[in-house]
Scaffold this motif. Structure first.
Motif, PDB file in Angstrom:
ATOM      1  N   LEU A 186       0.825  -1.204   0.000  1.00  0.00           N
ATOM      2  CA  LEU A 186       0.000   0.000   0.000  1.00  0.00           C
ATOM      3  C   LEU A 186       0.858   1.252   0.000  1.00  0.00           C
ATOM      4  N   SER A 187       0.361   2.284  -0.669  1.00  0.00           N
ATOM      5  CA  SER A 187       0.982   3.600  -0.676  1.00  0.00           C
ATOM      6  C   SER A 187      -0.048   4.627  -0.206  1.00  0.00           C
ATOM      7  N   PRO A 188       0.391   5.811   0.235  1.00  0.00           N
ATOM      8  CA  PRO A 188      -0.583   6.834   0.650  1.00  0.00           C
ATOM      9  C   PRO A 188      -1.590   7.162  -0.442  1.00  0.00           C
ATOM     10  N   GLU A 189      -1.166   7.160  -1.710  1.00  0.00           N
ATOM     11  CA  GLU A 189      -2.066   7.510  -2.811  1.00  0.00           C
ATOM     12  C   GLU A 189      -3.181   6.488  -2.992  1.00  0.00           C
ATOM     13  N   ASP A 190      -2.971   5.254  -2.519  1.00  0.00           N
ATOM     14  CA  ASP A 190      -4.016   4.247  -2.638  1.00  0.00           C
ATOM     15  C   ASP A 190      -5.198   4.532  -1.725  1.00  0.00           C
ATOM     16  N   LEU A 191      -4.979   5.272  -0.657  1.00  0.00           N
ATOM     17  CA  LEU A 191      -6.057   5.640   0.258  1.00  0.00           C
ATOM     18  C   LEU A 191      -6.509   7.076   0.080  1.00  0.00           C
ATOM     19  N   LEU A 192      -5.570   7.958  -0.258  1.00  0.00           N
ATOM     20  CA  LEU A 192      -5.910   9.376  -0.407  1.00  0.00           C
ATOM     21  C   LEU A 192      -6.405   9.645  -1.822  1.00  0.00           C
ATOM     22  N   VAL A 193      -7.598   9.188  -2.128  1.00  0.00           N
ATOM     23  CA  VAL A 193      -8.190   9.371  -3.450  1.00  0.00           C
ATOM     24  C   VAL A 193      -9.214  10.493  -3.402  1.00  0.00           C
ATOM     25  N   ASP A 194      -9.519  11.024  -4.581  1.00  0.00           N
ATOM     26  CA  ASP A 194     -10.532  12.082  -4.722  1.00  0.00           C
ATOM     27  C   ASP A 194     -10.214  13.301  -3.868  1.00  0.00           C
ATOM     28  N   GLY A 195      -8.917  13.647  -3.774  1.00  0.00           N
ATOM     29  CA  GLY A 195      -8.528  14.849  -3.060  1.00  0.00           C
ATOM     30  C   GLY A 195      -8.557  14.762  -1.551  1.00  0.00           C
ATOM     31  N   LYS A 196      -8.675  13.570  -0.991  1.00  0.00           N
ATOM     32  CA  LYS A 196      -8.715  13.427   0.460  1.00  0.00           C
ATOM     33  C   LYS A 196      -7.347  13.730   1.069  1.00  0.00           C
ATOM     34  N   THR A 197      -7.366  14.289   2.269  1.00  0.00           N
ATOM     35  CA  THR A 197      -6.142  14.523   3.035  1.00  0.00           C
ATOM     36  C   THR A 197      -6.034  13.592   4.230  1.00  0.00           C
ATOM     37  N   PHE A 198      -7.065  12.830   4.486  1.00  0.00           N
ATOM     38  CA  PHE A 198      -7.043  11.857   5.587  1.00  0.00           C
ATOM     39  C   PHE A 198      -7.939  10.684   5.214  1.00  0.00           C
ATOM     40  N   ALA A 199      -7.420   9.481   5.386  1.00  0.00           N
ATOM     41  CA  ALA A 199      -8.193   8.279   5.076  1.00  0.00           C
ATOM     42  C   ALA A 199      -7.592   7.110   5.837  1.00  0.00           C
ATOM     43  N   GLY A 200      -8.362   6.067   5.992  1.00  0.00           N
ATOM     44  CA  GLY A 200      -7.876   4.880   6.683  1.00  0.00           C
ATOM     45  C   GLY A 200      -8.919   3.797   6.712  1.00  0.00           C
ATOM     46  N   PHE A 201      -8.563   2.678   7.317  1.00  0.00           N
ATOM     47  CA  PHE A 201      -9.493   1.576   7.473  1.00  0.00           C
ATOM     48  C   PHE A 201      -9.048   0.741   8.677  1.00  0.00           C
ATOM     49  N   ALA A 215      -6.354  -8.418  13.756  1.00  0.00           N
ATOM     50  CA  ALA A 215      -6.761  -7.019  13.748  1.00  0.00           C
ATOM     51  C   ALA A 215      -5.811  -6.257  12.841  1.00  0.00           C
ATOM     52  N   THR A 216      -6.370  -5.435  11.955  1.00  0.00           N
ATOM     53  CA  THR A 216      -5.581  -4.667  10.987  1.00  0.00           C
ATOM     54  C   THR A 216      -6.108  -3.243  10.929  1.00  0.00           C
ATOM     55  N   ALA A 217      -5.189  -2.297  10.819  1.00  0.00           N
ATOM     56  CA  ALA A 217      -5.583  -0.894  10.699  1.00  0.00           C
ATOM     57  C   ALA A 217      -4.535  -0.165   9.870  1.00  0.00           C
ATOM     58  N   ALA A 218      -4.977   0.838   9.132  1.00  0.00           N
ATOM     59  CA  ALA A 218      -4.084   1.683   8.342  1.00  0.00           C
ATOM     60  C   ALA A 218      -4.653   3.089   8.306  1.00  0.00           C
ATOM     61  N   SER A 228       1.841  10.493   3.921  1.00  0.00           N
ATOM     62  CA  SER A 228       2.377   9.448   4.788  1.00  0.00           C
ATOM     63  C   SER A 228       1.321   8.370   4.998  1.00  0.00           C
ATOM     64  N   LEU A 229       1.800   7.196   5.407  1.00  0.00           N
ATOM     65  CA  LEU A 229       0.920   6.063   5.675  1.00  0.00           C
ATOM     66  C   LEU A 229       1.537   5.205   6.773  1.00  0.00           C
ATOM     67  N   VAL A 230       0.699   4.728   7.687  1.00  0.00           N
ATOM     68  CA  VAL A 230       1.099   3.783   8.724  1.00  0.00           C
ATOM     69  C   VAL A 230       0.088   2.643   8.714  1.00  0.00           C
ATOM     70  N   GLN A 231       0.600   1.421   8.638  1.00  0.00           N
ATOM     71  CA  GLN A 231      -0.264   0.244   8.609  1.00  0.00           C
ATOM     72  C   GLN A 231       0.306  -0.792   9.567  1.00  0.00           C
ATOM     73  N   ALA A 232      -0.564  -1.452  10.331  1.00  0.00           N
ATOM     74  CA  ALA A 232      -0.137  -2.464  11.291  1.00  0.00           C
ATOM     75  C   ALA A 232      -1.181  -3.564  11.345  1.00  0.00           C
ATOM     76  N   SER A 233      -0.731  -4.777  11.643  1.00  0.00           N
ATOM     77  CA  SER A 233      -1.641  -5.914  11.771  1.00  0.00           C
ATOM     78  C   SER A 233      -1.086  -6.894  12.794  1.00  0.00           C
ATOM     79  N   VAL A 234      -1.998  -7.565  13.477  1.00  0.00           N
ATOM     80  CA  VAL A 234      -1.664  -8.543  14.509  1.00  0.00           C
ATOM     81  C   VAL A 234      -2.538  -9.769  14.284  1.00  0.00           C
ATOM     82  N   ARG A 235      -1.948 -10.948  14.392  1.00  0.00           N
ATOM     83  CA  ARG A 235      -2.712 -12.196  14.256  1.00  0.00           C
ATOM     84  C   ARG A 235      -2.260 -13.159  15.353  1.00  0.00           C
ATOM     85  N   ARG A 236      -3.239 -13.790  15.973  1.00  0.00           N
ATOM     86  CA  ARG A 236      -2.988 -14.816  16.984  1.00  0.00           C
ATOM     87  C   ARG A 236      -3.768 -16.066  16.581  1.00  0.00           C
TER      88      ARG A 236
END
Length: 479
Positions: A186-201, A215-218, A228-236
């Motif tokens: 993933l890159s920041p441009e993949d989430l910041l579409v349509d002129g957004k300055t903040f996005a995530g999931f 659990a996953t979040a970006a 910028s982009l920060v992404q993290a995930s945890v699996r047990r």
């Protein structure tokens, strides 16, 4: 016996097409001789794009190779744990994995996890595996030690997955003899579409096949020329269930051995747009995976005649494995589609360190207990650069790859085999240098007399003939 329709059934069968014929006639297109032109009400669906086939963006239907492309939506829809689940339905592709039934000093069955990809019968280090153009660690096995490759990847951090069947030696080197797996994060441009300055999931998930939770979040930010982009995930999770039904705690066991599997991943990216044509992107990525296994299948079965166990009989066997990968890279991208000679250029400088550490403890009857500690390390430093020039009816692609891989391995423990001492090395410390250059010329002739300046428009041309010529020079040295 011959069945004859009743008068009622015969009447209904004759009346059905007459009743619904007007409805069918209204939904049929006016003409089926030629494909309908794309309009605002009926847009044309563009095909998937591939980069791994020719190292340039082309439609999957426009390349001579067989390529499988998995987009981010497809990855999410599949809800796969790993590459094995993601590619389970693909023809000629298989991710090698077995249940853990290893021993302390002999067999390594299943210890490597998802060991790698098998493409049309070829596997191991003959299949090229890359993340953002950087080669993943190699597969290695010696005795009870086995280090796989496919578990160094977190699917939650990926934007696309491409699998190329067939040799890629001309463009990538001989480690692509069977094919190539190309992963893009993933890159920041993949989430910041349509002129957004903040996005995530954010996403939560659970699977019954291994009783796992994840659990996953970006989150991505944009401000002026910075992103910028920060992404993290945890699996047990635990061991994957099998069809075995024998749960005895000895070598006759057919059920999977109990295991606790923990994985953690984090990725951070920072981008800066220098001007309209130049862009920089820095990436820091870390991935670790821990497995604690109670190898019940390694316990010695009691003698059938009720006699005493031998002195070397195994009473208990446990394994503690850990693998991690750290990558730092800087990417420079140049793009000017209106330039005369050089339209695109991309350069990567990267450092990647990986380590696999496997420890096992074997409790024996009266003989001395045994331990085994195996480590395998790689440190990869490299640079790659690729450029593209488009002429009237030609597309020139050329680039270089240069990397230096330092590989180390150590065997340690107690009660070594006869004639050996610990610590020892399964192979000498190795510095592996890969250098390569390629030039590719794509010539197109037919109804479309020139190459399009953007990849998405390649689907609108219908060339009658395409000729691709590629030349490469690659060498490997081991000082």
């Amino acid at each position: 016996m011959q069945l004859r329709p009743t008068p009622v059934a015969l009447a209904l069968s004759l009346a059905f097409p007459l009743v619904f014929a007007p409805a069918f006639a209204q939904t049929q297109p006016a003409s089926t001789n030629t494909p309908a032109a794309a309009t605002a009400e009926n847009p044309r669906q563009l095909g998937e794009l591939t980069v791994s086939a020719t190292r340039t963006e082309r439609s999957v239907d426009a390349v001579p190779s067989t390529v499988t492309v998995k987009s981010r939506k497809q990855i999410d829809r599949r809800d796969a744990r790993d590459l094995k689940d993601l590619l389970a339905d693909e023809v000629d592709i298989d991710v090698t994995a077995m249940s853990a039934r290893f021993t302390a000093a002999g067999a390594s069955t299943g210890r490597g996890g998802n060991e790698g990809i098998n493409i049309r019968g070829l596997e191991g280090n003959r299949v090229l595996m890359m993340v953002d153009g950087i080669r993943l660690p190699q597969r290695f096995a010696f005795g009870a030690f086995a280090s796989g490759r496919a578990d160094f990847v977190d699917l939650n951090s990926l934007m696309s997955v491409e699998v190329l069947r067939g040799s890629t030696s001309t463009s990538y080197g001989s480690d692509g003899l069977a094919g190539a797996l190309s992963l893009r994060t993933l890159s920041p441009e993949d989430l910041l579409v349509d002129g957004k300055t903040f996005a995530g999931f954010a996403r939560l998930g659970a699977m019954s096949v291994d009783d796992s939770k994840q659990a996953t979040a970006a989150v991505a930010f944009g401000a002026g020329d910075w992103s910028s982009l920060v992404q993290a995930s945890v699996r047990r999770g635990h061991e994957t269930k099998t069809q075995g039904d024998n749960g005895v705690a000895n070598s006759s066991r057919t059920k999977a051995n109990p295991a606790d599997i923990d994985s953690n991943s984090v990725m951070a990216k920072l981008g800066y747009r220098v001007n309209a044509n130049h862009r920089l992107m820095g990436t820091l990525e870390y991935r670790e995976r821990k497995i604690d296994t109670d190898v019940l299948s390694g316990i010695t079965a009691p003698p059938a005649n009720g006699g005493a166990l031998p002195a070397t009989a195994v009473l208990a066997l446990t394994g503690h494995d850990k693998s991690d990968r750290t990558r730092f890279s800087i990417e420079h991208r140049y793009e000017d589609l209106n330039a005369t000679w050089l339209q695109q250029a991309t350069t990567h400088v990267y450092v990647q360190e990986s380590e696999t550490r496997q420890f096992s403890y074997e409790d024996r009857n009266t003989a001395a207990d045994r331990t085994r500690l195996g480590t395998y390390k790689e440190r990869l430093i490299g640079v790659s650069s690729q450029a593209q020039t488009q002429l009237a009816n030609q597309r020139l692609s050329y680039g270089i790859d240069l990397s230096r891989n330092t590989i180390e391995g150590v065997r340690d423990g107690t009660v070594p085999p006869a004639g050996e001492t610990f610590p020892s090395k399964p192979f000498p410390d190795t510095k592996y240098t890969l250098a390569g250059a390629f030039v590719q010329d794509e010539i197109e002739a037919g109804t479309s007399r020139s190459f399009p300046r953007c990849a998405s428009s390649t689907t609108s041309s219908t060339p009658r003939r395409r000729a691709t010529a590629a030349a490469s020079c690659r060498c490997r040295t081991r000082p």
